[in-house]
Design a protein around this motif. Sequence first.
Motif, PDB file in Angstrom:
ATOM      1  N   GLU A   1      -3.223   2.046  -9.661  1.00 34.09           N
ATOM      2  CA  GLU A   1      -2.415   1.309  -8.675  1.00 34.09           C
ATOM      3  C   GLU A   1      -2.340   2.074  -7.354  1.00 34.09           C
ATOM      4  O   GLU A   1      -2.399   1.482  -6.266  1.00 34.09           O
ATOM      5  CB  GLU A   1      -1.017   1.080  -9.231  1.00 34.09           C
ATOM      6  CG  GLU A   1      -0.985   0.136 -10.437  1.00 34.09           C
ATOM      7  CD  GLU A   1       0.420  -0.054 -10.956  1.00 34.09           C
ATOM      8  OE1 GLU A   1       1.346   0.594 -10.395  1.00 34.09           O
ATOM      9  OE2 GLU A   1       0.611  -0.845 -11.908  1.00 34.09           O
ATOM     10  N   LEU A   2      -2.213   3.391  -7.440  1.00 34.68           N
ATOM     11  CA  LEU A   2      -2.155   4.191  -6.213  1.00 34.68           C
ATOM     12  C   LEU A   2      -3.466   4.117  -5.443  1.00 34.68           C
ATOM     13  O   LEU A   2      -3.469   4.040  -4.201  1.00 34.68           O
ATOM     14  CB  LEU A   2      -1.828   5.644  -6.559  1.00 34.68           C
ATOM     15  CG  LEU A   2      -0.440   5.890  -7.176  1.00 34.68           C
ATOM     16  CD1 LEU A   2      -0.297   7.353  -7.557  1.00 34.68           C
ATOM     17  CD2 LEU A   2       0.668   5.503  -6.194  1.00 34.68           C
TER      18      LEU A   2
ATOM     19  N   GLU B   1      -6.638   1.933  -0.709  1.00 33.94           N
ATOM     20  CA  GLU B   1      -7.707   1.107  -0.121  1.00 33.94           C
ATOM     21  C   GLU B   1      -7.130   0.054   0.826  1.00 33.94           C
ATOM     22  O   GLU B   1      -7.689  -0.219   1.896  1.00 33.94           O
ATOM     23  CB  GLU B   1      -8.505   0.442  -1.244  1.00 33.94           C
ATOM     24  CG  GLU B   1      -9.345   1.437  -2.053  1.00 33.94           C
ATOM     25  CD  GLU B   1     -10.086   0.746  -3.185  1.00 33.94           C
ATOM     26  OE1 GLU B   1      -9.893  -0.484  -3.334  1.00 33.94           O
ATOM     27  OE2 GLU B   1     -10.839   1.428  -3.915  1.00 33.94           O
ATOM     28  N   GLU B   2      -5.987  -0.528   0.460  1.00 34.72           N
ATOM     29  CA  GLU B   2      -5.348  -1.515   1.354  1.00 34.72           C
ATOM     30  C   GLU B   2      -4.907  -0.871   2.661  1.00 34.72           C
ATOM     31  O   GLU B   2      -5.074  -1.450   3.742  1.00 34.72           O
ATOM     32  CB  GLU B   2      -4.156  -2.135   0.634  1.00 34.72           C
ATOM     33  CG  GLU B   2      -4.540  -3.015  -0.557  1.00 34.72           C
ATOM     34  CD  GLU B   2      -3.321  -3.571  -1.262  1.00 34.72           C
ATOM     35  OE1 GLU B   2      -2.195  -3.251  -0.806  1.00 34.72           O
ATOM     36  OE2 GLU B   2      -3.480  -4.299  -2.255  1.00 34.72           O
TER      37      GLU B   2
ATOM     38  N   GLU C   1      -6.192  -1.856   6.430  1.00 35.16           N
ATOM     39  CA  GLU C   1      -5.278  -2.200   7.524  1.00 35.16           C
ATOM     40  C   GLU C   1      -5.518  -1.316   8.735  1.00 35.16           C
ATOM     41  O   GLU C   1      -5.458  -1.775   9.883  1.00 35.16           O
ATOM     42  CB  GLU C   1      -3.840  -2.066   7.036  1.00 35.16           C
ATOM     43  CG  GLU C   1      -3.423  -3.108   6.012  1.00 35.16           C
ATOM     44  CD  GLU C   1      -2.005  -2.886   5.522  1.00 35.16           C
ATOM     45  OE1 GLU C   1      -1.381  -1.902   6.011  1.00 35.16           O
ATOM     46  OE2 GLU C   1      -1.528  -3.649   4.668  1.00 35.16           O
ATOM     47  N   ASP C   2      -5.804  -0.057   8.519  1.00 29.89           N
ATOM     48  CA  ASP C   2      -6.064   0.854   9.638  1.00 29.89           C
ATOM     49  C   ASP C   2      -7.326   0.443  10.387  1.00 29.89           C
ATOM     50  O   ASP C   2      -7.373   0.484  11.626  1.00 29.89           O
ATOM     51  CB  ASP C   2      -6.185   2.273   9.088  1.00 29.89           C
ATOM     52  CG  ASP C   2      -6.216   3.314  10.195  1.00 29.89           C
ATOM     53  OD1 ASP C   2      -5.640   3.051  11.263  1.00 29.89           O
ATOM     54  OD2 ASP C   2      -6.821   4.391   9.996  1.00 29.89           O
TER      55      ASP C   2
END
Length: 236
Positions: free
Chosen positions: A173-174, A179-180, A184-185
Amino acid sequence: MSKITKFFKGSSSSGSSSGSKSKHHHRSKGGPSPQEAIHKLRETEDMLSKKQDYLEKRIEQEITIAKKHGTRNKRAALQALKRKKRLEQQLTQIDGTLSTIEFQREALENSHTNTEVVRNMGYAAQAMKKVHDSMDLNKIDDLMEDINEQQDVAREINEAISRPYGETYDEDELLAELEELEQEDMDDNLRSMGGLPSVPSSRLPSAPSGRVAQRGTARRRGEDEDDMRMLASWGS
């Protein structure tokens, strides 16, 4: 009477005179101890061994005498051989006596050893019984239960100490969350740069026709010639 017979007879007579006191002394003590008997047997063996050496030397001497006289003096040679025969008989008797004494001594030594072994085993059994008498089986069972219980407590303590401190998270999960954030960056960077260039919707102007292109080329050539003449005039 032969010398060996006199020897044993003298030993027995002297032993009887001096042994009466010793017998009386041993009877008063309940008989000789195994160590004393073994010591006496060893002394007898030593005495008989010395007697064997003496007889063997005498036999060699008689053989030498018989060879010396030979047939020239048959009477002396035969007497020497007879003495040799008697000495050999005595030597054979001593060999048998030694074998009997050795057997008796070894049996006595083994009996004494076995007696000591049994006595020491008895001491060990008494000591073990004394130790066991001071033990209570019920107390031992309770003690073993306490030991097992304390081992369980120690195991739980070790597990608690080795457990990571704080909350634990799922590593997958981490990684998904990481990756998300990276995506976004990247989107923010593209937006700050104005985004991707848009594709023009109108058609690009078509290339000029051949005549117009020739006029443009001639005009540029004339301009170049004017520039060259100007440069030439500056240089003159």
